[in-house]
Scaffold this motif. Sequence first.
Motif, mmCIF file in Angstrom:
data_model
loop_
_atom_site.group_PDB
_atom_site.id
_atom_site.type_symbol
_atom_site.label_atom_id
_atom_site.label_comp_id
_atom_site.label_asym_id
_atom_site.label_seq_id
_atom_site.Cartn_x
_atom_site.Cartn_y
_atom_site.Cartn_z
ATOM 1 N N VAL A 44 -13.080 -35.961 18.438
ATOM 2 C CA VAL A 44 -12.823 -36.280 19.831
ATOM 3 C C VAL A 44 -12.820 -37.790 20.016
ATOM 4 O O VAL A 44 -13.779 -38.476 19.602
ATOM 5 C CB VAL A 44 -13.884 -35.637 20.753
ATOM 6 N N ARG A 45 -11.752 -38.299 20.643
ATOM 7 C CA ARG A 45 -11.671 -39.748 20.896
ATOM 8 C C ARG A 45 -12.390 -40.070 22.201
ATOM 9 O O ARG A 45 -12.127 -39.454 23.244
ATOM 10 C CB ARG A 45 -10.225 -40.222 20.963
ATOM 11 N N GLY A 98 -5.006 -32.910 21.903
ATOM 12 C CA GLY A 98 -4.456 -33.469 23.131
ATOM 13 C C GLY A 98 -5.200 -33.034 24.370
ATOM 14 O O GLY A 98 -4.995 -33.614 25.451
ATOM 15 N N SER A 99 -6.071 -32.003 24.236
ATOM 16 C CA SER A 99 -6.834 -31.525 25.387
ATOM 17 C C SER A 99 -7.881 -32.543 25.799
ATOM 18 O O SER A 99 -8.477 -33.226 24.948
ATOM 19 C CB SER A 99 -7.534 -30.200 25.059
ATOM 20 N N SER A 100 -8.109 -32.632 27.111
ATOM 21 C CA SER A 100 -9.230 -33.420 27.613
ATOM 22 C C SER A 100 -10.468 -32.530 27.623
ATOM 23 O O SER A 100 -10.393 -31.356 27.994
ATOM 24 C CB SER A 100 -8.944 -33.933 29.020
ATOM 25 N N VAL A 101 -11.593 -33.073 27.229
ATOM 26 C CA VAL A 101 -12.814 -32.280 27.184
ATOM 27 C C VAL A 101 -14.011 -33.183 27.458
ATOM 28 O O VAL A 101 -14.052 -34.345 27.022
ATOM 29 C CB VAL A 101 -12.973 -31.584 25.811
ATOM 30 N N GLU A 102 -14.961 -32.660 28.201
ATOM 31 C CA GLU A 102 -16.195 -33.415 28.440
ATOM 32 C C GLU A 102 -17.123 -33.217 27.257
ATOM 33 O O GLU A 102 -17.298 -32.105 26.758
ATOM 34 C CB GLU A 102 -16.871 -32.947 29.725
ATOM 35 N N PRO A 112 -13.453 -42.465 25.463
ATOM 36 C CA PRO A 112 -12.682 -43.388 26.308
ATOM 37 C C PRO A 112 -12.899 -44.834 25.866
ATOM 38 O O PRO A 112 -13.930 -45.172 25.270
ATOM 39 C CB PRO A 112 -13.254 -43.145 27.711
ATOM 40 N N LEU A 130 -15.624 -38.229 29.188
ATOM 41 C CA LEU A 130 -14.416 -37.429 29.088
ATOM 42 C C LEU A 130 -13.606 -37.934 27.905
ATOM 43 O O LEU A 130 -13.147 -39.082 27.898
ATOM 44 C CB LEU A 130 -13.586 -37.518 30.373
ATOM 45 N N GLY A 131 -13.471 -37.084 26.890
ATOM 46 C CA GLY A 131 -12.769 -37.475 25.684
ATOM 47 C C GLY A 131 -11.490 -36.684 25.488
ATOM 48 O O GLY A 131 -11.153 -35.796 26.274
ATOM 49 N N THR A 132 -10.772 -37.002 24.403
ATOM 50 C CA THR A 132 -9.518 -36.333 24.059
ATOM 51 C C THR A 132 -9.621 -35.743 22.662
ATOM 52 O O THR A 132 -9.974 -36.441 21.713
ATOM 53 C CB THR A 132 -8.338 -37.318 24.107
ATOM 54 N N GLU A 150 -8.497 -34.851 19.230
ATOM 55 C CA GLU A 150 -7.455 -35.307 18.319
ATOM 56 C C GLU A 150 -7.289 -34.372 17.131
ATOM 57 O O GLU A 150 -6.226 -34.321 16.521
ATOM 58 C CB GLU A 150 -7.763 -36.725 17.825
#
Length: 381
Positions: free
Chosen positions: A338-339, A363-367, A341, A321-323, A325
């Motif tokens: 995508v950052r 800022g969205s979380s995404v798998e 974890p 699960l990343g964020t 950016e």
Amino acid sequence: MNDMTASTLQRGSLPMSDLPATRGARVEFDHISKDYGDLTVLHETTLTIEAGEFFALIGPSGSGKSTLLGILAGFVPPSYGAVRVDGTDIVAMPPYRRNIGMVFQNYALFPHMTVAENIGFPLKMRGCSRGEIGDRVKKALAMVRLEAMGERRPAQLSGGQQQRVALARAAVYDPRLLLMDEPLGALDKNLREEMQEEIKRFQRAFGATVIYVTHDQQEAAFLADRLAVMRGGMLEQIGSPRQLYEMPGTHFVASFLGEASLLPVAEILAREGREVTVRTPGGLTIRALAPSRVSERRALCLRPENIALGAAAQGRDNRFLGTVEEAVFTTGTLRYRVRLPGSDGLVTVRVPSLPGIELLAPGSSVEIGWDAAMAVTIAED
């Protein structure tokens, strides 16, 4: 006119070649090197290029690719080693007897001559008869599809047409080898792509071995059967474009051949065949491929098109699960940064831009996910 070309052609009436006239020559560089005083610009290099192969030398400026080409052409004397063409060492042979065609970035056409005269000039300098020159020029013009341009002068042609004339002139005396040094560097993007198609078609029809120098990795990948990545006067890696893209051996090759995300590896947890399980400094456990040639100092290479987002990440060997950016629309694709974890940094992801698919907001979380076969361990520089 370019001094290299002039030195090849200014000898008067010459035989077509001192070497056997064959279609496509086999080239062997045997521990060849070049020093200028204390400065080594080409370290000992051994390389074989097969007859009829389209082989590209790529690398940044100063990597040694043009020096290697100049040694083969006879314009740069090597400091050590041998260069064999079909088994014959040509190091002591002057350039004009090597029967090697050259195509330069600046075309090196004579502005005061017609297209036909430019193409026929190498034949004239070799003492060919007027009838033979006419026949060969006619065939060469047809090969590059410029039959109606023979009486024009270079200034009356487009850049792409001038490049075709340079190709025809290099091929008109049936060289077994054709060397191209950044031949498309002066053209704009669209014309470069058009001329890449033209060069590929030309080589297939002509049948000679082509050695092509460029710093453009996409151009090399499109044209070449095999390519060699050079760095600091040494060969970094050799293989087909696909092999080098999918299985780069080093950080430099991975970064030079297209976009790549490189993740550090802290520990190898397990190995089974070609697959390994590793742990990153941030604590992520990742399955990947590990070529046996790679040293224990490793990193992971991920190509952006091999990473899945959202629902497409389900079922992948590696899922996190990343964020988001950064999110950018580019022609035909959506590009994300995508950052991951933990503290393992960012990965770049490219997915097709299909109708109805919204761009994810920063800022969205995404798998995200990828299979073990889509990540490869590489040696750190």
